[in-house]
Design an enzyme around this catalytic site. Structure first.
Site, short mmCIF file in Angstrom:
data_model
loop_
_atom_site.label_atom_id
_atom_site.label_comp_id
_atom_site.label_asym_id
_atom_site.label_seq_id
_atom_site.Cartn_x
_atom_site.Cartn_y
_atom_site.Cartn_z
N GLU A 116 49.37 68.04 36.46
CA GLU A 116 48.35 68.01 37.52
C GLU A 116 47.25 69.02 37.15
O GLU A 116 47.55 70.11 36.65
CB GLU A 116 49.04 68.44 38.83
CG GLU A 116 48.15 68.55 40.03
CD GLU A 116 48.94 69.05 41.27
OE1 GLU A 116 50.09 69.52 41.12
OE2 GLU A 116 48.39 68.94 42.38
N CYS A 126 52.56 65.52 41.93
CA CYS A 126 53.33 66.68 42.40
C CYS A 126 53.94 66.50 43.78
O CYS A 126 54.90 65.76 43.94
CB CYS A 126 52.46 67.94 42.32
SG CYS A 126 53.49 69.44 42.19
N LYS A 155 45.50 62.14 44.85
CA LYS A 155 46.70 62.67 45.51
C LYS A 155 46.64 62.47 47.03
O LYS A 155 45.70 62.93 47.69
CB LYS A 155 46.86 64.15 45.16
CG LYS A 155 48.16 64.78 45.63
CD LYS A 155 48.22 66.23 45.13
CE LYS A 155 49.54 66.91 45.43
NZ LYS A 155 49.55 68.30 44.90
C1 ACM Z 1 51.90 70.84 44.31
O1 ACM Z 1 51.79 69.76 44.91
N1 ACM Z 1 51.06 71.17 43.34
C2 ACM Z 1 53.00 71.77 44.62
#
Ligand code: ACM
Length: 263
Positions: free
Chosen positions: A38, A142, A109
């Site tokens: 990420e 993530c 995301k």
């Molecule tokens: C995250 O979502 N970077 C913990």
């Protein structure tokens, strides 16, 4: 098919250097599909939305996506990478999918973690797998791992491999949860996590490494160390993900009863 992760410690704000480092790590073992962490090019711990806006790039026109496409053209590999995306006045914690023919797709995301909620706009694209030369892959980022619906949606839509760029900070949690996401959906998962720490704006985060590749039965096929720069590559048979049976009588997808839990 050979799938791999790149685990390294991006340096905050050093976009060119981080991109060059990730590419040089991918020049080692051969893989057909690479997953990078990420926000691999920018680092993670932003202190303002302006700071993100300055480092974020349009996709696919930005230099980071272009550098990844150059790598893909040279090597014939596909790459999934977490990149801060600027789209007009919106900024996303995004991911790009590229291959030898160029740009393939993007993800933004959906479940933002902690202060990401202050700096990024929440993702606004469907969880839709893309086809890479006959193999369907899905992307989630993530913290999305905490929401089983993300992986389930990708798997129900035909993803065989879930690519998971990550900056995990809770030791062991994301790794455990991605084994469950793989097992309950009978898909492969590739988590590329970063290592190192960042201290900025009064906050400090330590990233937990242990990038991993998991098979449809939940077996860990590759696991990196908690704080070493590493690549891991594993040969997989993606068609295994089409088989959702766990006993003679049970098929995990055919046995679903959504009428009881479609809340
Ligand atoms: C995250 O979502 N970077 C913990």
């Amino acid at each position: 098919m050979r799938v791999g992760y790149v685990q390294f410690a991006p340096r905050f704000g050093k976009v060119k250097g981080n991109t060059a480092r990730a590419i040089s790590l991918m020049e080692g073992p051969k893989a057909d599909l690479w997953v990078l962490p990420e926000l691999f090019s920018t680092g993670y711990l932003f202190t303002s939305r302006d700071e993100v806006a300055e480092l974020a790039e349009p996709i696919p026109e930005g230099p980071t996506t272009r550098a990844l496409i150059d790598f893909a053209r040279r090597t014939g590999a596909f790459v999934v990478a977490g990149i801060a995306e600027r789209a007009g006045d919106r900024i996303y914690n995004g991911a790009v999918v590229v291959g030898p023919e160029g740009f393939i797709g993007r993800y933004r995301k959906i479940h933002l973690f902690g202060k990401e909620k202050l700096w990024f706009d929440p993702g606004d694209l469907p969880l839709e797998p893309v086809d890479l030369g006959g193999v369907r892959i899905g992307v989630m980022i993530c913290f999305d791992h905490f929401f089983p619906e993300s992986a389930r949606t990708l798997a129900l839509r035909g993803a065989q491999i879930i690519c998971h760029p990550a900056n995990l900070v809770l030791p062991g949690i994301g790794q455990l949860s991605m084994r469950m996401r793989a097992m309950e959906n009978r898909v492969f998962t590739v988590t590329a996590n970063r290592i190192g720490s960042e201290a900025r704006g009064g906050d400090e985060l330590r990233f937990t490494g242990e990038s991993q590749i998991v098979g449809p039965d939940g077996a860990v096929l590759s696991r990196a160390g908690p704080d070493t720069e590493e690549v891991g590559v594993v040969e997989i048979a993606p068609e295994r993900a089409w088989d959702k049976r766990i006993t003679r009588y049970n098929d995990l997808f055919a046995d679903r009863r959504p009428e009881f839990y479609s809340l």
